[in-house]
Design a protein around this motif. Structure first.
Motif, PDB file in Angstrom:
ATOM      1  N   ASP A   1      -4.549 -40.373 -21.624  1.00  0.00           N
ATOM      2  CA  ASP A   1      -3.235 -40.955 -21.897  1.00  0.00           C
ATOM      3  C   ASP A   1      -2.561 -40.016 -22.890  1.00  0.00           C
ATOM      4  N   MET A   2      -1.527 -39.334 -22.420  1.00  0.00           N
ATOM      5  CA  MET A   2      -0.889 -38.306 -23.232  1.00  0.00           C
ATOM      6  C   MET A   2       0.599 -38.562 -23.364  1.00  0.00           C
ATOM      7  N   ASP A   3       1.180 -38.020 -24.414  1.00  0.00           N
ATOM      8  CA  ASP A   3       2.627 -38.010 -24.579  1.00  0.00           C
ATOM      9  C   ASP A   3       3.231 -37.210 -23.426  1.00  0.00           C
ATOM     10  N   GLY A   4       4.390 -37.603 -22.966  1.00  0.00           N
ATOM     11  CA  GLY A   4       5.047 -36.978 -21.820  1.00  0.00           C
ATOM     12  C   GLY A   4       5.183 -35.472 -21.898  1.00  0.00           C
ATOM     13  N   LYS A   5       5.281 -34.936 -23.095  1.00  0.00           N
ATOM     14  CA  LYS A   5       5.465 -33.497 -23.262  1.00  0.00           C
ATOM     15  C   LYS A   5       4.202 -32.710 -22.908  1.00  0.00           C
ATOM     16  N   ARG A   6       3.043 -33.339 -23.029  1.00  0.00           N
ATOM     17  CA  ARG A   6       1.775 -32.636 -22.824  1.00  0.00           C
ATOM     18  C   ARG A   6       1.045 -33.042 -21.540  1.00  0.00           C
ATOM     19  N   VAL A   7       1.582 -33.989 -20.799  1.00  0.00           N
ATOM     20  CA  VAL A   7       0.906 -34.490 -19.598  1.00  0.00           C
ATOM     21  C   VAL A   7       0.650 -33.369 -18.586  1.00  0.00           C
TER      22      VAL A   7
ATOM     23  N   LYS B   1       0.283 -30.141 -19.001  1.00  0.00           N
ATOM     24  CA  LYS B   1      -0.759 -29.217 -19.449  1.00  0.00           C
ATOM     25  C   LYS B   1      -2.141 -29.839 -19.297  1.00  0.00           C
ATOM     26  N   MET B   2      -2.264 -31.122 -19.629  1.00  0.00           N
ATOM     27  CA  MET B   2      -3.559 -31.795 -19.496  1.00  0.00           C
ATOM     28  C   MET B   2      -3.935 -31.913 -18.022  1.00  0.00           C
ATOM     29  N   LEU B   3      -2.973 -32.211 -17.172  1.00  0.00           N
ATOM     30  CA  LEU B   3      -3.218 -32.300 -15.733  1.00  0.00           C
ATOM     31  C   LEU B   3      -3.786 -30.982 -15.205  1.00  0.00           C
ATOM     32  N   LYS B   4      -3.153 -29.865 -15.552  1.00  0.00           N
ATOM     33  CA  LYS B   4      -3.624 -28.554 -15.101  1.00  0.00           C
ATOM     34  C   LYS B   4      -5.025 -28.250 -15.626  1.00  0.00           C
ATOM     35  N   LEU B   5      -5.270 -28.592 -16.871  1.00  0.00           N
ATOM     36  CA  LEU B   5      -6.589 -28.371 -17.453  1.00  0.00           C
ATOM     37  C   LEU B   5      -7.650 -29.160 -16.701  1.00  0.00           C
ATOM     38  N   CYS B   6      -7.422 -30.429 -16.492  1.00  0.00           N
ATOM     39  CA  CYS B   6      -8.416 -31.287 -15.831  1.00  0.00           C
ATOM     40  C   CYS B   6      -8.658 -30.854 -14.392  1.00  0.00           C
ATOM     41  N   ARG B   7      -7.626 -30.396 -13.709  1.00  0.00           N
ATOM     42  CA  ARG B   7      -7.783 -29.940 -12.322  1.00  0.00           C
ATOM     43  C   ARG B   7      -8.646 -28.689 -12.216  1.00  0.00           C
ATOM     44  N   ARG B   8      -8.746 -27.916 -13.278  1.00  0.00           N
ATOM     45  CA  ARG B   8      -9.617 -26.733 -13.279  1.00  0.00           C
ATOM     46  C   ARG B   8     -11.087 -27.127 -13.255  1.00  0.00           C
ATOM     47  N   TYR B   9     -11.409 -28.301 -13.786  1.00  0.00           N
ATOM     48  CA  TYR B   9     -12.802 -28.715 -13.923  1.00  0.00           C
ATOM     49  C   TYR B   9     -13.207 -29.845 -12.973  1.00  0.00           C
TER      50      TYR B   9
ATOM     51  N   GLN C   1      -6.527 -40.136  -9.157  1.00  0.00           N
ATOM     52  CA  GLN C   1      -5.402 -41.028  -9.372  1.00  0.00           C
ATOM     53  C   GLN C   1      -4.666 -40.551 -10.623  1.00  0.00           C
ATOM     54  N   ASN C   2      -3.458 -41.057 -10.851  1.00  0.00           N
ATOM     55  CA  ASN C   2      -2.700 -40.622 -12.029  1.00  0.00           C
ATOM     56  C   ASN C   2      -3.577 -40.664 -13.279  1.00  0.00           C
ATOM     57  N   SER C   3      -3.732 -39.547 -13.923  1.00  0.00           N
ATOM     58  CA  SER C   3      -4.483 -39.403 -15.169  1.00  0.00           C
ATOM     59  C   SER C   3      -5.955 -39.747 -15.042  1.00  0.00           C
ATOM     60  N   VAL C   4      -6.515 -39.706 -13.832  1.00  0.00           N
ATOM     61  CA  VAL C   4      -7.930 -40.021 -13.616  1.00  0.00           C
ATOM     62  C   VAL C   4      -8.557 -38.919 -12.762  1.00  0.00           C
ATOM     63  N   PHE C   5      -9.709 -38.421 -13.216  1.00  0.00           N
ATOM     64  CA  PHE C   5     -10.413 -37.344 -12.537  1.00  0.00           C
ATOM     65  C   PHE C   5     -11.897 -37.677 -12.467  1.00  0.00           C
TER      66      PHE C   5
ATOM     67  N   GLU D   1     -10.906 -27.589 -24.974  1.00  0.00           N
ATOM     68  CA  GLU D   1      -9.558 -27.232 -24.542  1.00  0.00           C
ATOM     69  C   GLU D   1      -8.629 -28.443 -24.583  1.00  0.00           C
ATOM     70  N   ALA D   2      -9.153 -29.618 -24.238  1.00  0.00           N
ATOM     71  CA  ALA D   2      -8.343 -30.840 -24.273  1.00  0.00           C
ATOM     72  C   ALA D   2      -7.954 -31.186 -25.707  1.00  0.00           C
ATOM     73  N   GLU D   3      -8.900 -31.078 -26.626  1.00  0.00           N
ATOM     74  CA  GLU D   3      -8.611 -31.382 -28.033  1.00  0.00           C
ATOM     75  C   GLU D   3      -7.522 -30.467 -28.587  1.00  0.00           C
ATOM     76  N   ALA D   4      -7.491 -29.217 -28.114  1.00  0.00           N
ATOM     77  CA  ALA D   4      -6.469 -28.272 -28.565  1.00  0.00           C
ATOM     78  C   ALA D   4      -5.077 -28.689 -28.089  1.00  0.00           C
ATOM     79  N   LEU D   5      -5.001 -29.402 -26.959  1.00  0.00           N
ATOM     80  CA  LEU D   5      -3.711 -29.865 -26.438  1.00  0.00           C
ATOM     81  C   LEU D   5      -3.256 -31.181 -27.069  1.00  0.00           C
ATOM     82  N   MET D   6      -4.195 -31.957 -27.567  1.00  0.00           N
ATOM     83  CA  MET D   6      -3.903 -33.323 -28.006  1.00  0.00           C
ATOM     84  C   MET D   6      -3.329 -33.385 -29.412  1.00  0.00           C
ATOM     85  N   SER D   7      -2.529 -34.436 -29.634  1.00  0.00           N
ATOM     86  CA  SER D   7      -2.034 -34.723 -30.976  1.00  0.00           C
ATOM     87  C   SER D   7      -1.622 -36.184 -31.039  1.00  0.00           C
TER      88      SER D   7
END
Length: 86
Positions: A8-14, A16-24, A29-33, A48-54
């Motif tokens: 669950d991310m702020d709209g500005k970072r969604v 980037k997180m989507l692209k990161l998760c798709r690599r692994y 489903q939306n926001s579920v991998f 890598e996820a922690e670096a994107l999060m705030s």
């Protein structure tokens, strides 16, 4: 190990997180991998996820030794199938 990841991310970072998760993992489903990861891959993904999060962003990871120990039931239309046909 078999992993289910939910974020669950702020709209500005969604995006980037989507692209990161798709690599692994495989998007289901939306926001579920889900998918198989080694311990090292999981550590890299988390780092890598922690670096994107705030702020109030969150990442939830469910782990199991093997997918065969998990019963999965889809009610309604499955968004994205991860079945591989040869």
């Amino acid at each position: 190990m078999y992993v289910i990841l939910v974020y669950d991310m702020d709209g500005k970072r969604v995006g980037k997180m989507l692209k990161l998760c798709r690599r692994y993992l495989s998007w289901i489903q939306n926001s579920v991998f889900e998918g198989e990861l080694t311990d090292i891959q999981l550590k890299q993904l988390k780092s890598e996820a922690e670096a994107l999060m705030s702020g109030k962003d969150s990442l939830i990871i469910f782990k199991n030794r093997d997918q065969k120990w998990l019963d999965k039931e889809v009610v309604g239309e499955e968004r994205a199938s991860i079945d591989n046909f040869l």
